[in-house]
Design an enzyme around this catalytic site. Structure first.
Site, PDB file in Angstrom:
ATOM      1  N   ARG A   1       0.696  -1.004   0.010  1.00  0.00           N
ATOM      2  CA  ARG A   1      -0.098  -0.113   0.096  1.00  0.00           C
ATOM      3  C   ARG A   1       1.088   1.185  -0.038  1.00  0.00           C
ATOM      4  NH1 ARG A   1      -2.073  -3.413   4.277  1.00  0.00           N
ATOM      5  NH2 ARG A   1      -4.071  -4.200   3.713  1.00  0.00           N
TER       6      ARG A   1
ATOM      7  N   LYS B   1      -1.966  -1.932   8.045  1.00  0.00           N
ATOM      8  CA  LYS B   1      -3.360  -1.389   9.015  1.00  0.00           C
ATOM      9  C   LYS B   1      -3.333  -1.989  10.227  1.00  0.00           C
ATOM     10  CE  LYS B   1      -6.480  -0.629   4.798  1.00  0.00           C
ATOM     11  NZ  LYS B   1      -7.668  -0.989   4.119  1.00  0.00           N
TER      12      LYS B   1
ATOM     13  N   HIS C   1      -1.906   1.942  -6.378  1.00  0.00           N
ATOM     14  CA  HIS C   1      -2.547   0.768  -6.027  1.00  0.00           C
ATOM     15  C   HIS C   1      -2.948  -0.135  -7.365  1.00  0.00           C
ATOM     16  CE1 HIS C   1      -4.494  -0.439  -2.387  1.00  0.00           C
ATOM     17  NE2 HIS C   1      -5.466  -1.079  -2.989  1.00  0.00           N
TER      18      HIS C   1
ATOM     19  N   ARG D   1      -0.231  -2.728  -6.846  1.00  0.00           N
ATOM     20  CA  ARG D   1      -0.514  -3.644  -5.852  1.00  0.00           C
ATOM     21  C   ARG D   1      -1.761  -4.862  -6.544  1.00  0.00           C
ATOM     22  NH1 ARG D   1      -1.201  -4.636  -0.262  1.00  0.00           N
ATOM     23  NH2 ARG D   1      -3.484  -5.145   0.441  1.00  0.00           N
TER      24      ARG D   1
ATOM     25  N   HIS E   1      -4.112  -9.060   4.040  1.00  0.00           N
ATOM     26  CA  HIS E   1      -5.693  -8.966   4.289  1.00  0.00           C
ATOM     27  C   HIS E   1      -6.044  -9.752   5.353  1.00  0.00           C
ATOM     28  CE1 HIS E   1      -6.300  -7.777  -0.282  1.00  0.00           C
ATOM     29  NE2 HIS E   1      -6.090  -6.752   0.496  1.00  0.00           N
TER      30      HIS E   1
ATOM     31  N   TYR F   1      -8.808  -8.607  -5.922  1.00  0.00           N
ATOM     32  CA  TYR F   1      -7.536  -8.566  -6.654  1.00  0.00           C
ATOM     33  C   TYR F   1      -7.252  -9.529  -7.689  1.00  0.00           C
ATOM     34  CZ  TYR F   1      -6.182  -5.019  -2.980  1.00  0.00           C
ATOM     35  OH  TYR F   1      -6.338  -4.013  -2.227  1.00  0.00           O
TER      36      TYR F   1
END
Length: 301
Positions: free
Chosen positions: A149, A173, A244, A247, A270, A279
């Site tokens: 990210r 995150k 992105h 990614r 994730h 994705y």
């Protein structure tokens, strides 16, 4: 926003940070969603505490009327619901006006993906005689090699790189750490960039930050968007590209190369395998070839 509303917003921010454990970037997103509702409340001469079910529906209609897409509407509604959960928990209100309001149907979003030829063209398009070109090439290689990210890239530290073992430690995150393999080509570009980095007047506190601007400070997320967009235009890639996209491309090329979906999930950081599936952008021809090559009924004996 009046003083009382500002105080309420500060309490909400503390709730998101302390009780929900959200990162700074996530909190910013929630506050931006709340600001949209506050603007609507002001225009309609309402108050947040007295909003009713019909008012929330009208707010969603307003978002649609100004051209905000269903996916963004759903995200904004999620933020607003979070705010009203906070108001209920703190007993500022007795009924939740967002209750039983369903999110707009978003459908399945298939992200833009670069081909391998386009990735090679992008990486090979830098004029290395120009300032920051070596750094920018290293940024592209690291993003494509590791599927990072933007926030993870700008926060990457030199001490996070384990060259001999060929992996990096990524802080994702919620400040959760994960280990991601890094390619030899990305490591090579980092090594070449480090020669330029040593010439920078590095700011105090950024001594361990890998990618720096010309003033020796950490790069902004906006700057990464600018670098990727500018370089795609320079090499003639006409797709709608953002950081992105690299990614998405990382995940897609791994899957097409035979990687396990669970492994891709771990590398992307994730929580849910369902998120990873977004994705997975495979065209019909690729799927058809996979069946022809690997399904027992199609294998010629």
């Amino acid at each position: 926003m009046d003083k009382t509303a500002r105080n309420l917003k500060q309490e909400y921010i503390s709730y998101l940070r302390l009780e929900c454990g959200l990162s700074g970037n996530s909190i910013t997103g929630y506050c931006e969603d709340l600001d949209k509702l506050v603007k609507f409340i002001g225009e309609e001469s309402l108050t947040a505490e007295k909003l009713e079910h019909a008012d929330i529906l009208q707010f969603l209609c307003t978002l649609r009327d100004v051209g905000i897409q269903a996916r963004s509407q759903a995200r904004i509604l999620s933020g607003i619901k979070s705010f009203y959960r906070f108001l209920m928990a703190e007993e500022y209100i007795k009924t939740d006006p967002t209750r039983n309001i369903e999110s707009p149907k978003t459908g399945r979003h298939l992200p833009e993906v670069l081909t391998l030829e386009e990735v090679d063209r992008l990486a090979g398009s830098f004029d290395l005689s120009l300032p920051e070109a070596r750094r920018n090439k290293a940024i592209i290689e690291v993003m494509y090699s590791c599927g990072l990210r933007v926030s993870e890239l700008v926060g990457l530290k030199i001490s996070d790189i384990y060259r001999d073992e060929e992996f990096i430690v990524v802080r994702g995150k919620g400040d959760k750490q994960r280990i991601v393999p890094i390619s030899q080509s990305a490591l090579k570009e980092i090594s070449l960039y480090m020669h330029d980095r040593k010439l920078l007047p590095i700011k105090k506190g950024d001594e361990d930050t890998l990618f720096l601007n010309r003033r020796g400070g950490r790069l902004s997320r906006v700057m990464i968007f600018y670098i990727v967009k500018k370089q795609c235009e320079a090499c003639g890639i006409e797709k709608k590209i953002s950081p992105h996209t690299l990614r998405h491309t990382f995940a897609t090329h791994l899957l097409e190369g035979g990687a396990n979906l669970r492994a891709i999930q771990q590398m992307l950081g994730h929580e849910s395998i369902t998120t990873t599936e977004i994705y997975v952008h495979l065209d019909k021809e690729f799927l058809r070839q996979e069946i022809l090559l690997h399904h027992p009924r199609n294998i010629r004996r």
